[in-house]
Scaffold this motif. Structure first.
Motif, PDB file in Angstrom:
ATOM      1  N   GLN A   1       0.769  -1.223   0.084  1.00 25.13           N
ATOM      2  CA  GLN A   1       0.019   0.060   0.019  1.00 25.13           C
ATOM      3  C   GLN A   1       0.884   1.172   0.141  1.00 25.13           C
ATOM      4  O   GLN A   1       1.865   1.080   0.682  1.00 25.13           O
ATOM      5  CB  GLN A   1      -0.999   0.069   1.309  1.00 25.13           C
ATOM      6  N   VAL A   2       0.362   2.284  -0.556  1.00 26.96           N
ATOM      7  CA  VAL A   2       1.173   3.636  -0.760  1.00 26.96           C
ATOM      8  C   VAL A   2       0.068   4.648  -0.246  1.00 26.96           C
ATOM      9  O   VAL A   2      -1.035   4.665  -0.920  1.00 26.96           O
ATOM     10  CB  VAL A   2       1.575   3.968  -2.017  1.00 26.96           C
TER      11      VAL A   2
ATOM     12  N   ARG B   1       5.704   2.343   0.927  1.00 19.91           N
ATOM     13  CA  ARG B   1       6.312   1.516   0.137  1.00 19.91           C
ATOM     14  C   ARG B   1       7.312   2.283  -0.698  1.00 19.91           C
ATOM     15  O   ARG B   1       7.236   3.344  -0.897  1.00 19.91           O
ATOM     16  CB  ARG B   1       5.363   0.700  -0.869  1.00 19.91           C
TER      17      ARG B   1
END
Length: 124
Positions: free
Chosen positions: A1-2, A27
């Protein structure tokens, strides 16, 4: 996930400048493209600019070429959009996006993660 958090929007007069920031977390971005899109009321979301994290290649939409500059700060995991010579037609909500880079950068479908958006209003 970002996770992406935009900042820097606001109200500016035509001809003025603003700088938007997009702070990324969650990330490593070395294989990602980072993009800026915008959406005005009643219009589709439009590609503004993109930067490829590994190598730093940059790309721009036709309507902003020569006026906007996208850049990044590796140490801060942050992408910037410097907007100069702003016009009333630049008024929109601006979104930051991140996606694993596979050659595409101008399509919304190339991005998996989006920020919440920041409003930019340019008065005439």
């Amino acid at each position: 996930q970002v996770q992406l958090v935009e900042s820097g929007g606001g109200l500016v007069q035509a001809g003025g400048s603003l700088r938007l920031s997009c702070a990324a977390s969650g990330r490593a971005l070395s294989r990602y493209a980072m993009g800026w899109f915008r959406q005005a009321p009643g219009k589709e979301r439009e590609f503004v600019a993109a930067i490829i994290w590994n190598g730093g290649s940059t790309y721009y939409g036709d309507s902003v070429k020569g006026r906007f500059t996208i850049s990044k700060d590796n140490a801060k995991n942050t992408v910037y959009l410097q907007m100069n010579s702003l016009k009333p037609e630049d008024t929109a909500v601006y979104y930051c996006a991140a996606g694993y880079y596979s050659g595409r950068y101008a399509s919304r479908n190339a991005y998996d993660y989006w920020g919440q958006g920041t409003q930019v209003t340019v008065s005439s």
